[in-house]
Each structure stands twice: as structure tokens, then as C-alpha cells.
Design a protein around this motif. Sequence first.
Motif, short mmCIF file in Angstrom:
data_model
loop_
_atom_site.label_atom_id
_atom_site.label_comp_id
_atom_site.label_asym_id
_atom_site.label_seq_id
_atom_site.Cartn_x
_atom_site.Cartn_y
_atom_site.Cartn_z
N ALA A 20 18.27 31.73 -44.72
CA ALA A 20 18.18 33.16 -44.50
C ALA A 20 19.22 33.76 -43.27
O ALA A 20 19.50 34.85 -43.55
CB ALA A 20 16.81 33.71 -44.07
N ASP A 21 19.12 32.81 -42.32
CA ASP A 21 19.96 33.57 -41.35
C ASP A 21 21.48 33.65 -41.60
O ASP A 21 22.30 34.52 -41.30
CB ASP A 21 19.78 32.53 -40.17
CG ASP A 21 20.31 31.24 -40.31
OD1 ASP A 21 20.14 30.66 -41.47
OD2 ASP A 21 20.90 30.48 -39.54
N LYS A 22 21.92 32.90 -42.68
CA LYS A 22 23.31 32.76 -43.30
C LYS A 22 23.42 34.07 -43.84
O LYS A 22 24.60 34.69 -43.91
CB LYS A 22 23.87 31.61 -43.85
CG LYS A 22 24.87 31.49 -44.36
CD LYS A 22 26.27 31.14 -43.40
CE LYS A 22 27.51 31.05 -44.31
NZ LYS A 22 28.56 30.78 -43.37
N ALA A 24 21.82 36.75 -43.82
CA ALA A 24 21.91 38.05 -42.75
C ALA A 24 23.20 38.32 -41.99
O ALA A 24 23.55 39.36 -41.85
CB ALA A 24 20.43 37.69 -41.83
N THR A 25 23.77 37.21 -41.66
CA THR A 25 24.97 37.24 -40.93
C THR A 25 26.16 37.70 -41.88
O THR A 25 27.18 38.26 -41.58
CB THR A 25 25.28 36.14 -39.92
OG1 THR A 25 25.47 34.94 -40.92
CG2 THR A 25 24.54 35.91 -39.02
#
Length: 122
Positions: A20-22, A24-25
Motif C-alpha cells: 500500500a505504501d508503494k 501511494a507513492t
Amino acid sequence: MARDWPISGATLGKALTLPADKVATELDELDLFARTACSIIDRATGRHVDPARHELPDGSLPLEFTMSAREQAKHMWNQTKSGAGVRGGEPANAAPAGVGLLAKVSVWLAPYPPRIYYGSTT
């Protein structure tokens, strides 16, 4: 415009199994790849000139379109972001291998051809 078309960057991120963090970025970049894959599919199926072509009565597209867009975009992402240029092989600015519509995507979309000739309704 069909609902859920073009696919989103979040959909592509899920298909790529990115955390999820990847997602988002990288969302803007994922969106670009997703929209590009859908554009390629629209041209292959005639939707670029007739946006309602192949739409179902509920305003969606057949599931083959979503699967095709995911596969096409995954391939493009992997070739561009994870390809030989990234690993130190070919130069990063080299054209990715397999540019164009994937063979399996062509098979999946075969039942949804563009018009046979100008003015055709099939």
C-alpha cells in the motif's frame, strides 16, 4: 464512458501486488500506465472512435477488458520499471521488449473487434 474504465492506478497496484505504501507513492505513475493500457485496448477494440462500443446494458465493459487492461499494464510496468535497464542490462532508454498488445490480451479481446468497415454496426 464505461464505468470503471479506464482502470485506476490502485487497481494496477493491486494487480502488481505492490504494498500500500508503494502504491501511494507511485499512484500518479501507476495511473499513467493503467490509462495507457486502456488506451491501447480502446484502439484495438474500436472504442477510441465509439466509446460506447462493447458496453453492457449496465454501463460496464465485459470482464475481459479489465483483465486485459491489468495484464497489459502489468507487462508495461514490469518492462519499464523492472526491466533489463533497471537491472543493469540494456540501457534504460531502450524500447521494452514486447511493445504492443500482448498475445494473450489479443486472444481475450478477439470477441470484441473494432468495426469491420466504416459505418459498420458490428
